[in-house]
Design a protein around this motif. Structure first.
Motif, PDB file in Angstrom:
ATOM      1  N   LEU A 914       3.806  13.706   5.922  1.00 19.59           N
ATOM      2  CA  LEU A 914       3.733  13.917   4.272  1.00 19.59           C
ATOM      3  C   LEU A 914       1.838  13.378   3.972  1.00 19.59           C
ATOM      4  O   LEU A 914       1.617  11.790   4.467  1.00 19.59           O
ATOM      5  N   VAL A 915       1.839  13.852   3.705  1.00 20.52           N
ATOM      6  CA  VAL A 915       0.177  13.483   2.853  1.00 20.52           C
ATOM      7  C   VAL A 915       0.846  13.868   0.670  1.00 20.52           C
ATOM      8  O   VAL A 915       1.116  14.459   0.537  1.00 20.52           O
ATOM      9  N   GLY A 916      -0.107  13.146   0.147  1.00 21.50           N
ATOM     10  CA  GLY A 916      -0.756  13.677  -0.747  1.00 21.50           C
ATOM     11  C   GLY A 916      -1.858  14.784  -0.988  1.00 21.50           C
ATOM     12  O   GLY A 916      -2.801  14.897  -0.171  1.00 21.50           O
ATOM     13  N   LEU A 917      -1.754  15.620  -1.378  1.00 22.46           N
ATOM     14  CA  LEU A 917      -2.366  16.451  -2.106  1.00 22.46           C
ATOM     15  C   LEU A 917      -3.657  16.416  -3.933  1.00 22.46           C
ATOM     16  O   LEU A 917      -2.540  16.441  -4.655  1.00 22.46           O
ATOM     17  N   LEU A 918      -4.833  16.159  -3.478  1.00 19.18           N
ATOM     18  CA  LEU A 918      -5.185  16.224  -5.165  1.00 19.18           C
ATOM     19  C   LEU A 918      -5.896  17.499  -5.081  1.00 19.18           C
ATOM     20  O   LEU A 918      -7.072  17.900  -4.734  1.00 19.18           O
ATOM     21  N   PRO A 919      -5.405  18.540  -6.077  1.00 17.46           N
ATOM     22  CA  PRO A 919      -6.738  19.940  -6.216  1.00 17.46           C
ATOM     23  C   PRO A 919      -7.587  18.762  -6.832  1.00 17.46           C
ATOM     24  O   PRO A 919      -8.053  18.296  -7.524  1.00 17.46           O
ATOM     25  N   LEU A 920      -8.672  20.245  -6.847  1.00 16.98           N
ATOM     26  CA  LEU A 920      -9.954  19.335  -7.163  1.00 16.98           C
ATOM     27  C   LEU A 920     -10.368  19.523  -7.988  1.00 16.98           C
ATOM     28  O   LEU A 920     -11.495  19.949  -9.209  1.00 16.98           O
ATOM     29  N   ASP A 921      -9.916  21.224  -8.675  1.00 14.62           N
ATOM     30  CA  ASP A 921      -9.117  21.773 -10.368  1.00 14.62           C
ATOM     31  C   ASP A 921      -8.260  20.140 -10.492  1.00 14.62           C
ATOM     32  O   ASP A 921      -7.452  21.240  -9.987  1.00 14.62           O
ATOM     33  N   LYS A 923      -7.081  21.200 -13.042  1.00 18.55           N
ATOM     34  CA  LYS A 923      -5.558  21.777 -14.158  1.00 18.55           C
ATOM     35  C   LYS A 923      -4.524  22.436 -13.279  1.00 18.55           C
ATOM     36  O   LYS A 923      -4.461  22.708 -14.159  1.00 18.55           O
ATOM     37  N   VAL A 924      -5.512  22.601 -11.952  1.00 22.59           N
ATOM     38  CA  VAL A 924      -4.736  23.806 -10.908  1.00 22.59           C
ATOM     39  C   VAL A 924      -3.521  23.058 -10.448  1.00 22.59           C
ATOM     40  O   VAL A 924      -3.694  21.847  -9.519  1.00 22.59           O
ATOM     41  N   VAL A 948       2.451  22.826   1.273  1.00 25.06           N
ATOM     42  CA  VAL A 948       3.036  21.581   0.225  1.00 25.06           C
ATOM     43  C   VAL A 948       4.318  21.479  -0.419  1.00 25.06           C
ATOM     44  O   VAL A 948       4.995  23.184   0.024  1.00 25.06           O
ATOM     45  N   THR A 949       5.239  20.600  -0.322  1.00 24.11           N
ATOM     46  CA  THR A 949       6.622  20.785  -0.528  1.00 24.11           C
ATOM     47  C   THR A 949       6.689  20.322  -2.211  1.00 24.11           C
ATOM     48  O   THR A 949       7.449  20.729  -2.445  1.00 24.11           O
ATOM     49  N   SER A 950       6.063  19.711  -2.631  1.00 25.13           N
ATOM     50  CA  SER A 950       6.308  19.438  -4.132  1.00 25.13           C
ATOM     51  C   SER A 950       5.243  19.733  -5.088  1.00 25.13           C
ATOM     52  O   SER A 950       4.172  18.526  -4.251  1.00 25.13           O
ATOM     53  N   SER A 951       5.041  20.013  -6.381  1.00 30.16           N
ATOM     54  CA  SER A 951       3.958  19.717  -6.518  1.00 30.16           C
ATOM     55  C   SER A 951       4.348  19.972  -8.240  1.00 30.16           C
ATOM     56  O   SER A 951       5.015  20.742  -9.191  1.00 30.16           O
ATOM     57  N   TYR A 952       3.360  18.963  -9.128  1.00 31.60           N
ATOM     58  CA  TYR A 952       3.182  18.564 -10.454  1.00 31.60           C
ATOM     59  C   TYR A 952       2.085  18.376 -11.493  1.00 31.60           C
ATOM     60  O   TYR A 952       1.026  18.592 -11.206  1.00 31.60           O
ATOM     61  N   HIS A 953       2.652  19.120 -12.611  1.00 35.83           N
ATOM     62  CA  HIS A 953       1.369  18.561 -13.608  1.00 35.83           C
ATOM     63  C   HIS A 953       1.727  17.266 -14.000  1.00 35.83           C
ATOM     64  O   HIS A 953       3.144  16.327 -14.478  1.00 35.83           O
ATOM     65  N   SER A 954       1.065  15.888 -13.595  1.00 33.11           N
ATOM     66  CA  SER A 954       1.403  14.342 -13.967  1.00 33.11           C
ATOM     67  C   SER A 954       0.548  14.126 -15.509  1.00 33.11           C
ATOM     68  O   SER A 954      -0.094  14.288 -15.718  1.00 33.11           O
ATOM     69  N   ALA A 955       1.996  14.506 -16.412  1.00 36.84           N
ATOM     70  CA  ALA A 955       1.343  13.803 -17.129  1.00 36.84           C
ATOM     71  C   ALA A 955       0.677  12.797 -17.253  1.00 36.84           C
ATOM     72  O   ALA A 955      -0.515  11.980 -18.578  1.00 36.84           O
ATOM     73  N   VAL A 986      -7.352  27.588  -2.779  1.00 37.00           N
ATOM     74  CA  VAL A 986      -7.716  26.746  -3.552  1.00 37.00           C
ATOM     75  C   VAL A 986      -7.594  25.255  -2.702  1.00 37.00           C
ATOM     76  O   VAL A 986      -6.999  24.764  -2.529  1.00 37.00           O
ATOM     77  N   PRO A 987      -9.215  24.589  -3.301  1.00 38.70           N
ATOM     78  CA  PRO A 987      -9.537  23.312  -2.158  1.00 38.70           C
ATOM     79  C   PRO A 987      -8.801  22.385  -2.918  1.00 38.70           C
ATOM     80  O   PRO A 987      -9.021  21.768  -3.871  1.00 38.70           O
ATOM     81  N   ALA A 988      -8.506  20.923  -1.784  1.00 36.53           N
ATOM     82  CA  ALA A 988      -7.077  20.021  -2.437  1.00 36.53           C
ATOM     83  C   ALA A 988      -8.044  18.906  -1.475  1.00 36.53           C
ATOM     84  O   ALA A 988      -8.077  19.096  -0.226  1.00 36.53           O
ATOM     85  N   GLN A 989      -7.761  17.375  -1.753  1.00 36.45           N
ATOM     86  CA  GLN A 989      -8.451  16.501  -1.027  1.00 36.45           C
ATOM     87  C   GLN A 989      -6.557  15.668  -0.890  1.00 36.45           C
ATOM     88  O   GLN A 989      -6.373  15.900  -1.290  1.00 36.45           O
ATOM     89  N   VAL A 990      -6.996  15.800   0.513  1.00 39.18           N
ATOM     90  CA  VAL A 990      -5.672  14.962   1.168  1.00 39.18           C
ATOM     91  C   VAL A 990      -6.194  13.623   0.312  1.00 39.18           C
ATOM     92  O   VAL A 990      -6.994  13.015   1.022  1.00 39.18           O
ATOM     93  N   VAL A 991      -4.694  13.200   0.201  1.00 40.61           N
ATOM     94  CA  VAL A 991      -4.830  11.361  -0.125  1.00 40.61           C
ATOM     95  C   VAL A 991      -3.508  10.830   0.101  1.00 40.61           C
ATOM     96  O   VAL A 991      -2.393  11.720   0.165  1.00 40.61           O
TER      97      VAL A 991
END
Lengths: 1005, 97, 227
Positions: A914-921, A923-924, A948-955, A986-991
């Motif tokens: 399990l990791v976190g992902l931050l899309p470089l963009d 807004k994506v 990807v297991t879970s993905s959301y926009h975080s307000a 889509v590029p994303a950073q592992v965090v």
């Protein structure tokens, strides 16, 4: 115009009740008691359909469930039913029906033109012809499908209802002919709980047609009525007409469908009552008295409208008062068809009878026919039928007495109807549904049910090959008496007495020869519905299909709605001849349910609409409705998904709910979480074994997050468990996992550790749970409760207290699935809605915001909290989830899954983690389920790294976030990966998967 | 659908009241840490799957929630009997001997 | 008891059907008559019949003999005690009485050091009564159990549609169907649907003092059970 009405004594139609109906937009008249088939024949209608493959004109062949051709579309709109057999549709006033084939019209069919080239359409035609190029197949298929098929399925919701009824009885009798009636009588007299079912609208079976026999001195139907009166007088016996037993399963579970209202005009049907009822019958003893069906002979152009079985011609005459023709040729190889010829002749029909046997029937029958003016042609067979859309004649040939060969030419007869009889075929279907095998009887030329050999299944009458009524009833009496003896009951009365008659043996002939090699003469059909001709079976065998099951699949023999009731034996016999083997050795194909088609409505029964599936509701549901919640189904529960304000969509609502919760206070209905009361002196030890983390030191008043592993070391459930007392715990599980976990605990306790003194009781439904979440939640609780000290040091994170909330006894746990200061209030669910509303009132000053599952998901993802089943899939160990902190490897007992964590594979490299992902963009928002790649190469196959297991926009963060499982993810923080979905990378950073409040300041506030 | 007798409810009930709970009498290694990977893997993953008589566990989920042992024939579906886990074990061990 | 300022109200699992509004006096017609017995008290009782003192304590507190036979139901004017599993029973009574009983039982179990407990399930369960000449047939439409064979004074735990229920048969007049709160909407709709061909009517239920279950409808509400 060939068929016409003739008055017959004992006919089953009611001439006092005329009815009108429509077929293919033409109005006709008939009588109550007619079937659609008898009504059409009485009106001289012969052309009913076009054949499946060649578009050949087809008419009615049979008179019941065996009918292969007369498939009709009944009624229109929501009430339309495709592919009913006209022979089984009871006529009612105003009935609307139409043919299911023929384009552009039944009379002029385009496919019929194609059919003229029939010799170029061998079995496997479509596969052989449209093989190349493979890519074009969808195009071919589109047109082939358009040309093929019968009828059309309704597109509107079914306005009628259906139900199920379960039976537990001593004896089920299938078939209401003479044998079945007598079996039911004996079982009923013996006091056994007995049910008799028959597919037809009236009991009587063949006695409804055959009028010469006398039973115990009575006419057949008088004897039937005597039986029915006796059965009606027995309180332990039920008789169900219009009820087809269509499947026999293990341990004598029989399914039968009863047509309760199909015979009524649509306007007269009672909407409160079901149209059809599915009976599920468990019977100690099943008695199969399903009789036999007459099969036709196979000869050239035997499919021209006007060619029928002799039994059909006989039945239309005696049951419905319809003569099927004015000049009739009967072609037979047995004695029984002489009866049809005799009755027709006595009604003034000009009848000729061709018998494949040189010697013909028993002398007395031949004499009777001659006296009635029937011309007999012994040793003759039909080479081909003449006519196109209707029979105009028949060309006969002289047959060799021994070999299946032509020895000379025969007369060319001018007739309008041909009736043929190839002997009877026992209706063995139910007997064979659960593994029974029929046996070939060379004397009777049929696969029949053996008399004995099946536990609790008895076969009586014609199903055993006893065609003669006297033999059938004698055998029935003996078999049922033996069966009653097995139940410790005697049988009363003697077998009904029927005079036995001299019968000549039938001739073993199935395909009448025409003197030409197979495939060169007129097409001789074996299976009408699938357009399988005798030559096709020869072709299949020439192409080396040896097993009858393969021949069936290659040629389509016996498929279709008639399930080969007329065609199978003929097909097996022709295959046997081509293979040079005896029929017994060729065997039969496999009989599977259903005997006749069953509607989806009957199978579904009450499990449709609002009772299709369980919908579970929490005690607060009315409150959610009042606040206009949108719902989602979670493991049968209907949970609020989000609470939109006017004009808000999902995203707007969720953004608002998230911010309100993180900035002030939100409230969620957490009642659906599974809750299990765990109590006993060994409760703690049990928890140590079932959870991966340690429970020995958890004090009363404290809660702990627990991780449950299966024996393979993989995470199967999680939840917070509170210690109420040293020997008493309040366990929670995931919503969807509640029942599974409850069973899991019981199983391990009962099977492995019965010595542990601990008990589990589900309390999921007892407690209604309100989660109050956010920095202002403490103040809300303080307004509702004075007997609990909510000070941050007195009531810490992961503490639990019992107290009085809003005047009610409650369990309050300070736990958090959002990373915020939060409390879960549990009360008796009868007060659940009251508590919810009190929390709303108390929170009004803080703009308390109800939120649903979507906001819950975002809040927990911001904290990197997993959802079992979303972020895990049964192959994730605690280590893969970076949750080693929840694994007590030092616990003395080897807890479930522990040993597996040490297996080389589970402990090895290359696992998805399990990791976190931050899309470089920012807004994506990544697509959930999208595959992760290490680079943007489009090499095939791609080296897939995870998903990807879970993905959301975080307000709250003002950007997108995601959780993912990634190969060796724990070592890849900082890497850039590429998430591929919908044709884009889509590029994303592992965090780290913790996006908000890594130090946990907020939840400890 | 099978008809299974629950030894606790002492009645034959339809299969839909029960849930299958796996092969019966699989022994969990007493000290899992001492089992090698092969032995442990055998315990976790390998099941008998016989063509013939099979000892299995069923749980009466819609009834008393008890788990019990059933000896069932996997070809004919015949059920030779059902027993409490303890009673069944004695028979099972006798058969294995 | 509720504190001043708060006025707790209860809602039974079938509350939203507003059954009282359509309830009518029962008539002896062919219809199926049905209603909920709301707000009764339920407790799961766990214990070991081999432990001396357990059965005696239960009978002493509740006045109901501990049923030992599968499916047996002990009845008294104050409630029923049903066998649900060899070490598990269900107590049904008036809410307040049930709270008193469970407090006494748990205290007694602790004092005698018995491996026994009660678990309050009052919020999680409800009972419906189903009567009329065809009431068993309605069950036969929905469940595979041989309902005709349930002896009077017995209960059976089985499946109706896709829900687990307990069917309690105390007399030939009707049955009590016990089910979980979250399944209540589904079970009620299912019963109503199956009963429709016979005519379905909601009847007024009287708090008959001589009846082990109807008697429990009598006393005022709300009454609380401790957490």
């Amino acid at each position: 115009m060939s068929g016409y009405r003739i008055h017959r004594p004992g006919e089953r139609i009611n001439r006092q009740k005329p009815v009108s109906f429509q077929f293919d937009n033409v109005q006709y008249k008939a009588f109550s008691g007619d079937t659609l088939a008898s009504a059409l024949l009485a009106n001289g209608v012969r052309l009913i359909g076009r054949s499946f493959k060649y578009g050949r004109p087809r008419g009615i062949v049979g008179f019941g469930a065996e009918e292969p051709n007369a498939l009709i579309q009944l009624e229109t709109g929501a009430h339309t039913v495709p592919d009913l057999k006209a022979t089984q549709v009871e006529l009612y006033q105003g009935l609307l029906a139409g043919s299911t084939t023929g384009y552009p019209s039944l009379d002029f069919d385009l496919k019929g033109l194609l059919g003229k080239f029939g010799r170029f359409m061998p079995p496997g035609f479509y596969y052989k012809t449209f093989m190349e190029p493979v890519k074009a197949w969808p195009v071919y298929e589109k047109y082939i499908r358009k040309a093929a098929g019968y009828g059309h399925a309704p597109v509107l919701p079914d306005p009628e209802s259906y139900d199920h009824l379960h039976h537990h009885i001593d004896v089920l009798v299938v078939g209401g002919g003479a044998a079945g009636l007598w079996a039911a009588t004996l079982a009923g007299r013996a006091g056994l709980k007995t049910l008799l079912v028959d597919e037809q609208s009236e009991m009587g079976g063949w006695l409804l047609t055959e009028r010469r026999s006398r039973i115990d001195g009575l006419s057949g139907m008088d004897w039937v009525n005597q039986r029915l009166a006796e059965l009606a007088s027995l309180p332990n016996v039920s008789v169900l007409p219009r009820t087809t037993a269509f499947a026999l399963h293990d341990l004598n579970l029989v399914q039968a469908v009863e047509l309760l209202q199909d015979h009524l005009p649509l306007t007269e049907r009672n909407a409160a009552l079901p149209r059809q009822r599915l009976h599920k019958i468990r019977a100690h003893q099943v008695i199969l008295a399903s009789g036999a069906i007459e099969r036709p002979l196979v000869f050239g152009y035997n499919d021209v409208p006007g060619v029928m079985t002799a039994a059909a011609g006989h039945s239309y005459l005696n049951r419905y008062g319809v003569a099927v023709g004015r000049e009739v040729l009967v072609q037979t190889q047995n004695d029984a068809a002489y009866e049809a010829a005799l009755d027709l002749a006595q009604c003034g029909v000009k009848v000729m009878l061709a018998d494949a046997r040189q010697g013909g029937a028993a002398a007395w029958r031949q004499q009777a026919l001659k006296s009635a003016g029937v011309e007999l042609l012994l040793g003759h067979g039909i080479a081909k039928v003449l006519g196109d859309k209707s029979v105009s004649g028949a060309q006969l040939v002289k047959l060799d007495g021994r070999n299946n060969q032509v020895v000379g030419s025969g007369p060319r007869l001018s007739v309008d109807t041909v009736l043929s009889s190839g002997g009877l075929t026992s209706t063995v279907h139910l007997f064979c549904h659960n593994g029974g095998r029929p046996v070939w009887n060379q004397q009777q030329l049929s696969f029949v049910c053996p008399d004995e050999g099946r536990d609790n299944i008895a076969c009586v009458g014609a199903i055993t090959g006893r065609w003669e009524l006297s033999e059938a009833l004698g055998q029935t009496h003996a078999a049922v008496a033996a069966l009653l003896l097995g139940h410790g009951r005697g049988s009363s009365g003697n077998a009904p007495s029927v005079a036995s008659e001299e019968v000549a043996a039938p001739r073993a002939i199935f395909r009448l020869p025409d003197g030409k090699p197979e495939g060169h003469g007129a097409k001789a059909f074996v299976d009408y519905q699938n357009d399988v001709a005798a030559a096709d079976i020869h072709t299949a065998i020439r192409e080396n299909y040896r097993s009858i099951e393969h021949v069936k699949r290659y040629t389509a023999l016996g498929f279709g709605t008639d399930q080969g009731k007329l065609s199978n034996i003929n097909g097996f016999a022709i295959a046997a001849e081509a293979l040079g083997k005896p029929i017994a050795e060729v065997g039969t194909t496999t009989y599977r349910p259903s005997y006749t088609p069953v509607t989806f409505g009957a199978l579904a029964g009450p499990h449709v609409g609002e009772t299709f599936d369980v919908r579970r509701y929490t005690a607060m549901h009315a409150s959610h409705d009042a606040r206009k919640a949108e719902y989602e189904v979670v493991g049968q529960w209907l949970r609020p998904w989000y609470f939109p304000k006017p004009g808000e969509d999902l995203h707007a609502a969720v953004n608002r709910e998230c911010l309100a919760t993180r900035n002030s206070v939100g409230v969620m209905d957490a009642s659906t979480l599974g809750k299990i009361d765990v109590k006993g002196p060994d409760a703690r030890e049990f928890l140590n074994r079932i959870y991966s983390n340690a429970w020995s030191k958890l004090d009363p008043g404290k809660c702990r997050y627990g991780l449950m592993l299966d024996e393979n070391g993989m995470v199967m459930d999680d939840g917070v468990t509170a210690c109420l007392a040293d020997d008493h715990f309040h366990m929670t599980t995931t919503t969807g996992g509640a029942a599974r976990v409850y069973s899991w605990l019981e199983r391990w306790h009962q099977t492995e550790w019965p010595e542990l003194k601990v008990r589990f009781t589900t309390t999921t439904d007892h407690w209604a749970t309100v989660a109050v979440v956010g920095p202002n939640s403490r103040q809300v609780l303080q307004k509702l409760c004075t007997d609990i000290d909510f000070d941050k040091d007195a009531f810490k994170f992961m503490d639990g207290r019992s107290g009085t909330v809003a005047g009610l006894p409650a369990r309050v746990f300070r736990i958090s699935f959002s990373g915020e200061l939060a409390y879960e209030i549990n009360v008796d669910a009868n007060y659940g809605r009251y508590m919810w509303e009190e929390v709303m009132k108390a929170g009004a000053a803080f703009n308390i915001t109800p939120y649903g599952t979507e906001t819950m998901h975002v809040l927990r993802a911001e904290k990197g909290f997993i959802i079992v089943g979303q972020d895990t899939d049964g192959s994730m160990s605690p280590n893969d989830l970076a949750m080693s902190w929840a694994v007590g490897m030092k616990k003395p007992f080897s807890f479930l899954g522990k040993r597996s964590l040490l297996r080389s594979h589970t402990a090895g490299e290359g696992r998805k983690q399990l990791v976190g992902l931050l899309p470089l963009d920012p807004k994506v928002v990544l697509a959930e389920g999208a595959q992760i790649l290490s680079n943007t190469d489009d090499t095939v196959p791609a080296a897939m790294q995870g998903h990807v297991t879970s993905s959301y926009h975080s307000a709250f963060l003002g950007r997108s976030i995601a959780m993912a499982v990634l190969k060796d993810g724990s070592k890849r923080e900082g890497d850039t990966v590429f998430v591929w979905a919908h044709g884009k990378s889509v590029p994303a950073q592992v965090v780290s998967s913790v996006f908000v409040d890594k130090e946990g300041v907020r939840q400890h506030a | 659908m099978l008809v299974i007798t629950c030894p606790y409810c002492q009645e034959a009930r339809e299969e839909e009241e029960f849930s299958y709970a796996g092969e019966a009498y699989i022994a969990r290694p007493a000290v899992p840490e001492e089992a090698d990977d092969a032995t442990w893997g055998d315990y976790v993953f390998h099941r008998k799957n016989p063509r013939g008589w099979h000892w299995e566990q069923w749980q009466h989920v819609a009834g008393c929630r008890k788990v019990f042992a059933v000896k069932r024939h996997t070809v004919t579906y015949e059920i030779a009997g059902s027993w409490t886990l303890a009673d069944g074990k004695a028979l099972y061990l006798k058969e294995q001997a | 008891m509720p504190k001043q300022g708060f006025q707790p109200f209860m809602e039974s699992p079938l509350h939203h059907f507003k059954l009282d509004a359509e309830a009518q006096p029962r008539r002896a017609d062919g219809r199926i008559w049905c209603n909920e017995l709301p707000h009764l008290g339920y407790a799961v009782l766990r214990g070991d019949t081999a432990e001396a003192g357990f059965a005696q304590l239960v009978e002493q507190v509740t006045g109901l003999a501990l049923p030992l036979k599968a499916g047996a139901v002990s009845q008294g004017p104050q409630g029923v005690l049903m066998w649900t599993s060899p070490d598990e029973w269900l107590l049904v009574s008036h809410r307040q009485r049930l709270a008193d009983w469970t407090a006494q039982l748990d205290a007694g179990f602790a004092a005698q050091q018995l491996f026994a407990q009660t678990v309050d399930s009052s919020g999680g369960l409800t009972l419906a009564w189903l009567g009329g000449t065809q009431h068993i047939t309605v069950l036969r439409h929905l469940g595979v159990y041989d309902f005709e064979s349930i002896p009077l004074g017995h209960m059976v735990s089985t499946v109706l549609g896709k829900a687990t229920v307990q069917v309690i048969r105390l007399d030939g007049d009707g049955v009590f169907v016990l089910f979980r709160r979250s399944f209540a909407d589904y079970v009620w709709r299912l019963l109503r649907r199956a009963a429709q061909p016979y005519g379905f009517a909601v009847c007024q239920l009287e708090a008959r003092s001589d009846h082990p279950l109807f008697a429990q409808l009598a006393a005022p509400q709300p009454l609380l059970v401790s957490a």
